[in-house]
Design a protein around this motif. Structure first.
Motif, PDB file in Angstrom:
ATOM      1  N   UNK A   1       0.837  -1.148   0.018  1.00  0.00           N
ATOM      2  CA  UNK A   1       0.220  -0.477   0.179  1.00  0.00           C
ATOM      3  C   UNK A   1       0.798   1.038   0.134  1.00  0.00           C
ATOM      4  N   UNK A   2       0.057   1.975  -0.844  1.00  0.00           N
ATOM      5  CA  UNK A   2       1.564   3.132  -0.401  1.00  0.00           C
ATOM      6  C   UNK A   2       2.550   3.147  -1.615  1.00  0.00           C
ATOM      7  N   UNK A   3       2.662   2.201  -2.159  1.00  0.00           N
ATOM      8  CA  UNK A   3       4.592   1.989  -2.706  1.00  0.00           C
ATOM      9  C   UNK A   3       4.963   3.443  -4.044  1.00  0.00           C
ATOM     10  N   UNK A   4       3.724   3.979  -4.549  1.00  0.00           N
ATOM     11  CA  UNK A   4       4.261   4.799  -5.777  1.00  0.00           C
ATOM     12  C   UNK A   4       4.710   5.653  -4.921  1.00  0.00           C
ATOM     13  N   UNK A   5       3.753   6.199  -4.160  1.00  0.00           N
ATOM     14  CA  UNK A   5       3.603   7.805  -3.353  1.00  0.00           C
ATOM     15  C   UNK A   5       4.979   7.757  -2.822  1.00  0.00           C
ATOM     16  N   UNK A   6       5.125   6.496  -1.732  1.00  0.00           N
ATOM     17  CA  UNK A   6       6.894   7.038  -0.767  1.00  0.00           C
ATOM     18  C   UNK A   6       7.891   6.603  -1.843  1.00  0.00           C
ATOM     19  N   UNK A   7       7.696   6.021  -3.101  1.00  0.00           N
ATOM     20  CA  UNK A   7       9.017   6.125  -3.779  1.00  0.00           C
ATOM     21  C   UNK A   7       8.851   6.874  -4.728  1.00  0.00           C
ATOM     22  N   UNK A   8       7.768   7.356  -5.001  1.00  0.00           N
ATOM     23  CA  UNK A   8       8.125   9.222  -5.523  1.00  0.00           C
ATOM     24  C   UNK A   8       9.218  10.047  -5.057  1.00  0.00           C
ATOM     25  N   UNK A   9       8.364   9.950  -3.387  1.00  0.00           N
ATOM     26  CA  UNK A   9       9.040  10.873  -2.197  1.00  0.00           C
ATOM     27  C   UNK A   9      10.081  10.442  -1.847  1.00  0.00           C
ATOM     28  N   UNK A  10      10.920   8.866  -1.513  1.00  0.00           N
ATOM     29  CA  UNK A  10      12.374   8.918  -2.069  1.00  0.00           C
ATOM     30  C   UNK A  10      13.150   9.786  -2.612  1.00  0.00           C
ATOM     31  N   UNK A  11      12.665   9.494  -4.875  1.00  0.00           N
ATOM     32  CA  UNK A  11      12.809   9.828  -5.769  1.00  0.00           C
ATOM     33  C   UNK A  11      12.915  11.311  -5.892  1.00  0.00           C
TER      34      UNK A  11
ATOM     35  N   UNK B   1      14.026  13.605  -3.555  1.00  0.00           N
ATOM     36  CA  UNK B   1      15.164  13.716  -2.355  1.00  0.00           C
ATOM     37  C   UNK B   1      15.906  13.160  -2.941  1.00  0.00           C
ATOM     38  N   UNK B   2      16.222  12.235  -3.164  1.00  0.00           N
ATOM     39  CA  UNK B   2      17.291  11.879  -3.997  1.00  0.00           C
ATOM     40  C   UNK B   2      17.654  13.143  -5.329  1.00  0.00           C
ATOM     41  N   UNK B   3      17.173  12.806  -5.735  1.00  0.00           N
ATOM     42  CA  UNK B   3      17.347  13.786  -7.227  1.00  0.00           C
ATOM     43  C   UNK B   3      17.618  15.297  -6.606  1.00  0.00           C
ATOM     44  N   UNK B   4      17.024  15.680  -5.610  1.00  0.00           N
ATOM     45  CA  UNK B   4      16.997  17.264  -5.016  1.00  0.00           C
ATOM     46  C   UNK B   4      18.464  16.694  -4.422  1.00  0.00           C
ATOM     47  N   UNK B   5      18.997  15.386  -3.720  1.00  0.00           N
ATOM     48  CA  UNK B   5      20.366  15.390  -2.439  1.00  0.00           C
ATOM     49  C   UNK B   5      21.411  15.523  -3.879  1.00  0.00           C
ATOM     50  N   UNK B   6      20.843  15.184  -5.824  1.00  0.00           N
ATOM     51  CA  UNK B   6      22.538  14.562  -6.620  1.00  0.00           C
ATOM     52  C   UNK B   6      22.437  16.003  -6.722  1.00  0.00           C
ATOM     53  N   UNK B   7      20.789  17.664  -6.850  1.00  0.00           N
ATOM     54  CA  UNK B   7      21.421  18.269  -7.705  1.00  0.00           C
ATOM     55  C   UNK B   7      21.998  18.898  -6.612  1.00  0.00           C
TER      56      UNK B   7
ATOM     57  N   UNK C   1      23.161  10.716  -1.827  1.00  0.00           N
ATOM     58  CA  UNK C   1      22.706  10.139  -2.653  1.00  0.00           C
ATOM     59  C   UNK C   1      23.164   8.508  -2.107  1.00  0.00           C
ATOM     60  N   UNK C   2      23.949   8.436  -1.530  1.00  0.00           N
ATOM     61  CA  UNK C   2      24.231   7.074  -1.472  1.00  0.00           C
ATOM     62  C   UNK C   2      23.635   5.687  -0.437  1.00  0.00           C
ATOM     63  N   UNK C   3      23.425   7.274  -0.245  1.00  0.00           N
ATOM     64  CA  UNK C   3      22.315   6.508   1.639  1.00  0.00           C
ATOM     65  C   UNK C   3      20.792   5.850   1.331  1.00  0.00           C
ATOM     66  N   UNK C   4      20.537   7.186  -0.232  1.00  0.00           N
ATOM     67  CA  UNK C   4      18.644   6.826  -0.344  1.00  0.00           C
ATOM     68  C   UNK C   4      19.413   5.127  -0.886  1.00  0.00           C
ATOM     69  N   UNK C   5      20.153   5.434  -2.610  1.00  0.00           N
ATOM     70  CA  UNK C   5      19.818   4.408  -3.459  1.00  0.00           C
ATOM     71  C   UNK C   5      20.530   2.905  -2.602  1.00  0.00           C
TER      72      UNK C   5
END
Length: 497
Positions: free
Chosen positions: A445-455, A457-463, A470-474
């Motif tokens: 349940x809510x997998x898509x929403x959680x993954x969108x949020x994490x991605x 955060x990943x994009x923001x950290x990379x920017x 980035x490594x921690x999230x990956x």
């Protein structure tokens, strides 16, 4: 339907035959269901997935299928013979329950596990105990034909007399003379005229828990009788397909053929289909061998032979990677390989649904690419038309997936296929995965929403060049089986294969 010449291996003829329904576009299919005295195990999974796929493919071709799968809740005695205790009644005594409590409990758990395997519900799911009057009427009809006899309140089918009219053993290939000469007169079978005779109705001892009144006294129906009664009631005296495991071919299905011919003067089914057996690490599954694995144990990994849990879709995919008439060996290595293959298929499903056709006048249609795609689609259907060869169909599906992945990564352009072939590729892949093979994405349940949020955060950290984050999230996503995919135009994710 006219475009497909479906062939089915008919156990009765031992040949592949062109499928020609008795009353097209209607198809009647009867499959022997479980005896509900214990949790569903691997042996239940294979016929359930096999005939669910048959049902799905026939429906996809445009046939109107009436799929009947029974529940055996009386009459199946220990050892599959005519003597001994009823399997459900025995379980009821051990657990100090009513037999119908046992039957209901394990019918419910069977349904739960079949739903997890994404099998479609049969159109009709009759129970043996709900069809006692029909079974009594069948016994009387066979008696009236002179092919059964009553002894001490029990009624037996007279196999030798039947064999004078019809061939007993034609399904399994058994020779009656050899069966007779190889059968000893066992204790408790002395009232039979011949040991090969089988019970249509059994007299019930006073302590027997499940019994009904009949013209021959208080008793209960024989195991083989219920399927004849229920199949003929819901599908007619002769129907298209009768399915089940190879272990049911003799004596169960052989006896069904005899009963059908005795009272209806024709074989009950036109085509007989049997799935082959399963083994565990090369051995036949059995409680005495310590390799008896229930479906819930597979799903949770809670068994000494399992190195990990395997999801329901992994099990379904694994079953489909072998032709239903071949043996199937469950091992950790094989299941891990199936898990990887299933994730590739589902990653492809996600990608296929996300792709859109983008025309580009600078890109010309590629005849070779189009031909390769057309061949893969043709061969996938041809495999299914060849006795439901899901193993080969999956191989061709992977060839289609290569094209989809190449479009996703930019190695190919949609315009190389043209809109018609592009749409056909996506539709074929999605239909095969979801509708024909019955595979689906397993997500919480809510997998898509959680993954969108994490991605995000990943994009923001990379920017922000915060590479530690980035490594921690990956790494965190990888721990739960998700791989981050850094692409030229976007950041996406996929199930780890």
């Amino acid at each position: 339907m006219k475009q497909h010449q479906l062939k089915i291996h008919n156990t009765l003829s031992r040949e592949k035959e062109t499928f020609e329904p008795i009353n097209p576009p209607f198809v009647g299919m009867y499959v022997c269901g479980p005896t509900v005295y214990g949790d569903a195990h691997l042996g239940h999974a294979r016929p359930a997935v096999t005939f669910d796929t048959v049902n799905r493919y026939l429906s996809h071709l445009g046939y109107r299928v009436r799929y009947v799968r029974n529940i055996t809740d009386v009459g199946h005695l220990q050892g599959d013979a005519d003597e001994g205790e009823d399997k459900i009644a025995k379980k009821a005594k051990l657990e100090q329950l009513e037999p119908m409590e046992v039957a209901q409990q394990y019918t419910d758990t069977y349904h739960r596990d079949m739903e997890l395997l994404n099998t479609l519900k049969p159109n009709i799911e009759p129970r043996a105990t709900g069809h006692i009057p029909e079974q009594i009427a069948l016994v009387q009809a066979i008696l009236d034909e002179g092919l059964a006899y009553e002894v001490n309140g029990s009624v037996y089918f007279d196999v030798l007399k039947y064999n004078e009219r019809e061939q007993y053993g034609k399904l399994s290939g058994r020779i009656l003379d050899e069966l007779v000469s190889g059968t000893r007169d066992l204790d408790g079978q002395g009232e039979k005229r011949n040991p090969v005779d089988f019970a249509l109705w059994k007299n019930a001892a006073p302590e027997h828990l499940m019994k009904w009144e009949s013209p021959w006294g208080i008793g209960f129906p024989g195991w083989h009788l219920e399927c004849t009664a229920m199949s003929s009631k819901y599908l007619g005296k002769q129907f298209d397909i009768h399915g089940g495991g190879m272990d049911l071919m003799f004596p169960h299905h052989e006896c069904e053929i005899a009963q059908g011919n005795a009272c209806n003067h024709q074989d009950p089914a036109k085509y007989w289909m049997h799935n082959n057996m399963i083994t565990i690490n090369g051995q036949k599954m059995g409680k005495s061998l310590g390799n008896f694995i229930t479906l819930q144990e597979l799903f949770t990994g809670n068994h000494k032979l399992l190195e990990q849990a395997y999801s329901p879709m992994t099990i379904r995919y694994f079953i489909l990677t072998a032709h239903y008439r071949s043996t199937l060996d469950f091992s950790n290595d094989a299941l891990k390989a199936a898990q990887k293959g299933y994730k590739k298929i589902i990653n492809g499903l996600r990608i296929a649904k996300s792709l859109a056709y983008n025309p580009d006048e600078s890109v010309q249609p590629d005849a070779e690419q189009i031909k390769q795609l057309e061949n893969s689609i043709t061969y996938a259907y041809r495999a299914m038309d060849d006795d439901f060869n899901t193993a080969q169909a999956i191989g061709h599906l992977f060839n289609i997936l290569k094209k989809i992945n190449s479009l996703y990564t930019g190695q190919l352009h949609a315009a190389q296929f043209g809109k018609e072939m592009f749409d056909k590729m996506i539709q074929t892949y999605v239909v095969f995965v979801e509708k024909i093979l019955g595979l689906k994405e397993e997500k919480s349940d809510n997998q898509d929403a959680l993954l969108d949020l994490l991605l995000k955060m990943y994009t923001d950290a990379k920017t922000a060049r915060n590479y530690a984050k980035v490594d921690e999230i990956r790494a965190g996503l990888k721990n739960i089986g998700i791989v981050v995919k850094d692409m030229k135009e976007k950041i996406d994710w996929a199930y780890e294969e």
